[in-house]
Motif scaffolding. Structure first.
Motif, short mmCIF file in Angstrom:
data_model
loop_
_atom_site.label_atom_id
_atom_site.label_comp_id
_atom_site.label_asym_id
_atom_site.label_seq_id
_atom_site.Cartn_x
_atom_site.Cartn_y
_atom_site.Cartn_z
N ASP A 31 0.96 -1.18 -0.19
CA ASP A 31 0.00 -0.23 0.08
C ASP A 31 0.88 1.27 0.12
O ASP A 31 1.59 1.46 0.94
N VAL A 32 0.92 2.03 -1.08
CA VAL A 32 1.46 3.26 -1.36
C VAL A 32 0.63 4.44 -1.22
O VAL A 32 1.18 5.52 -1.61
N THR A 33 -0.61 4.37 -0.98
CA THR A 33 -1.58 5.32 -1.21
C THR A 33 -1.46 6.43 -0.46
O THR A 33 -1.80 7.89 -0.61
N LYS A 34 -0.61 6.42 0.93
CA LYS A 34 -0.31 7.63 1.60
C LYS A 34 0.74 8.50 0.99
O LYS A 34 1.13 9.54 1.41
N GLU A 64 -4.27 0.00 -5.03
CA GLU A 64 -4.62 -1.30 -4.15
C GLU A 64 -3.84 -2.41 -4.28
O GLU A 64 -3.20 -2.49 -5.63
N ILE A 65 -3.48 -3.15 -3.41
CA ILE A 65 -2.73 -4.34 -3.44
C ILE A 65 -3.26 -5.42 -4.47
O ILE A 65 -4.39 -5.50 -4.41
N ASN A 101 -0.20 12.55 -2.85
CA ASN A 101 -1.47 11.85 -2.33
C ASN A 101 -2.55 12.68 -2.35
O ASN A 101 -2.73 14.01 -3.18
N GLU A 102 -3.82 12.25 -2.33
CA GLU A 102 -4.99 12.87 -2.13
C GLU A 102 -4.93 14.13 -1.31
O GLU A 102 -5.89 15.04 -2.11
N ALA A 103 -4.56 14.03 -0.48
CA ALA A 103 -4.37 15.32 0.51
C ALA A 103 -3.70 16.28 -0.15
O ALA A 103 -3.69 17.68 0.31
N GLY A 104 -2.72 16.18 -1.11
CA GLY A 104 -2.06 17.19 -1.71
C GLY A 104 -0.63 17.22 -1.26
O GLY A 104 0.11 18.25 -1.51
#
Length: 495
Positions: free
Chosen positions: A81-84, A93-94, A215-218
């Motif tokens: 998981d590298v989504t952070k 996703e894995i 990431n999604e949070a920028g």
């Protein structure tokens, strides 16, 4: 392989009469039309003219660099998981799989050059993601000879044929390297054991440059990619390579193709080094300097994927020679860094393919998106296929055409100061020799002996003493023992 390409393949295999390029049946493909028996050939024999004209145009300009190459299709699978760190959907996703195409190459040789030579190897990977194609254009070394793209044409000119002799000249190579001490690290790599991989399957790949993940949070991060071969590192000595290059110039291409045909699919474990953006300013090395690595003790590599090659191209020209890669092909969540070599390549690679293959090279099956559809307002040009039909060719429009997302692919970076031809910023431990010396001291005694022998054999060919002495001095600055042994070896060869 796209459905369009498969359909062309299927059509080519159907039974039926031989035809011209326009589809007319061919009555005689063995004898040209003449004015009577034994008379001159007639210009009305359009099959003859068509075949000769097509034959004259079967080759496109070869790549200026990385002309000699081989490629294969495969899959990239996420294993962690590298989504952070990134919002790229193909990494979301894995277990997620993405189709890829990987082109291996040598750098300096022409299209007909042998594979088993001392040269960096290109490691260019195209991910066919649902957000568009992502190209990672790297090498089998984690560093490069120069740190600024403005020096790239000069560097390559030294590696190619001299304008007077028509051959690669040791004087040119070592004159440039001696006057460009930043090359010392990469030259140490190149003339060490890994300078001639035994095959494409038995070498690592690296993104080499620093890139940005967000990431999604920028939140943004600086990253470096590593592809570690699961087949193990295997190399050739200079003598082994010289013999193989003469006996089988296609050794690496043949090895890759036949391994895949046997079902022995080569794989690589994919890792990433991740640096928080705020670390960059005070890191001990300039993190955007392509002649430097990030030591693993500072930023340990994190495993996040598996790469497998499992399908050979059906046609080398269509899928390997016409394949194009550009580091400017990013997807949301991945972007560039201030690396000055990367910044130059963002333009140069795409521009090279516009010249070499054509403005519509992205429409070819190997290059077009496979998991999504390209929607742009680009039209016309050489070999345009009319795919847009009647749709409008301008934006904004009120006819339902594609519109912008208002969300950049990557995060903005802060800049300050005045414009100018600036030297790259220097960090605490930055110099042109420290990492080359570290690499030399990591080698075993046997590895050092081979490195010295490889370098000395080439430097000894230099005709001017000042060029040879300047080249040796760079290695002495990296490590006193390194330079001393190299000087003695060169003197022994030069008498």
């Amino acid at each position: 392989m796209t459905e369009a390409y498969v359909s062309v393949q299927d059509e080519a295999k159907t039974t039926g009469p031989l035809t011209t390029e326009s589809g007319a049946p061919v009555a005689d493909n063995q004898n040209s039309e003449t004015a009577g028996i034994g008379g001159p050939v007639l210009v009305q024999d359009q099959l003859l003219l068509e075949k000769l004209a097509h034959f004259n145009r079967e080759r496109i300009p070869e790549r200026v660099v990385h002309a000699r190459g081989a490629g294969a299709y495969g899959t990239f699978t996420v294993t962690a998981d590298v989504t952070k760190y990134t919002r790229a959907k193909f990494l979301a996703e894995i277990g997620k799989e993405t189709e890829v195409f990987l082109r291996f190459s040598t750098v300096a040789g022409n299209l007909g050059a042998p594979d088993a030579v001392r040269d960096p190897r290109g490691f260019s990977l195209k991910f066919y993601t649902e957000e568009g194609n992502y190209d990672l254009v790297g090498n089998n070394t984690p560093v490069f000879f120069i740190k600024d793209a403005i020096k790239f044409p000069d560097f390559i000119h030294t590696q190619k044929r001299d304008p007077y002799t028509g051959s690669q000249e040791a004087d040119n190579v070592w004159d440039f390297w001696g006057l460009s001490p930043e090359a010392t690290h990469q030259v140490t790599w190149l003339f060490g054991d890994r300078g001639i991989p035994a095959s494409y399957r038995h070498m690592n790949g690296y993104g080499s440059h620093t890139f940005q993940w967000s990431n999604e949070a920028g939140q943004a991060f600086w990253v470096k990619y590593h592809f570690k071969t699961d087949q193990g590192i295997e190399n050739l000595t200079a003598d082994e390579a010289n013999k193989l290059a003469g006996e089988d110039p296609d050794s690496h291409q043949r090895d890759l193709r036949e391994a895949i045909e046997r079902g022995e699919f080569p794989t690589w474990t994919v890792q990433v080094q991740i640096m928080p953006v705020e670390d960059a300013a005070n890191y001990r090395f300039n993190p955007f300097d392509l002649t430097k690595v990030w030591p693993h003790e500072d930023y340990p590599p994190i495993e996040f994927g598996k790469l497998e090659l499992n399908r050979n191209p059906e046609n080398i020209f269509a899928e390997v020679e016409q394949s194009i890669f550009s580091p400017a092909h990013f997807v949301p969540g991945i972007g560039p860094s201030p690396d000055k070599m990367l910044q130059g390549r963002l333009f140069a690679y795409a521009d090279a393919h516009r010249y070499r293959v054509g403005i519509n090279a992205d429409h070819l099956p190997v290059n077009r998106p496979h998991a999504t559809e390209a929607r742009s307002y680009g039209r016309d040009g050489y070999l345009y296929d009319g795919r847009h039909g009647r749709s409008k060719n301008y934006e904004p429009n009120s006819f339902g055409g594609p519109v912008q997302t208002d969300r950049p692919l990557w995060q903005a970076s802060a800049v300050s100061g005045v414009t100018g031809d600036h030297v790259a910023p220097s960090h605490a431990e930055d110099n042109d020799f420290v990492q080359a010396g570290n690499l030399y001291r990591l080698m075993s005694e046997a590895e050092k002996e081979r490195l010295i022998a490889n370098l000395a054999g080439f430097i000894a060919k230099v005709s001017r003493d000042d060029i040879a002495e300047r080249a040796i001095d760079n290695f002495r600055k990296a490590d006193e023992d390194y330079g001393k042994r190299l000087e003695a070896a060169v003197q022994a060869l030069r008498g």
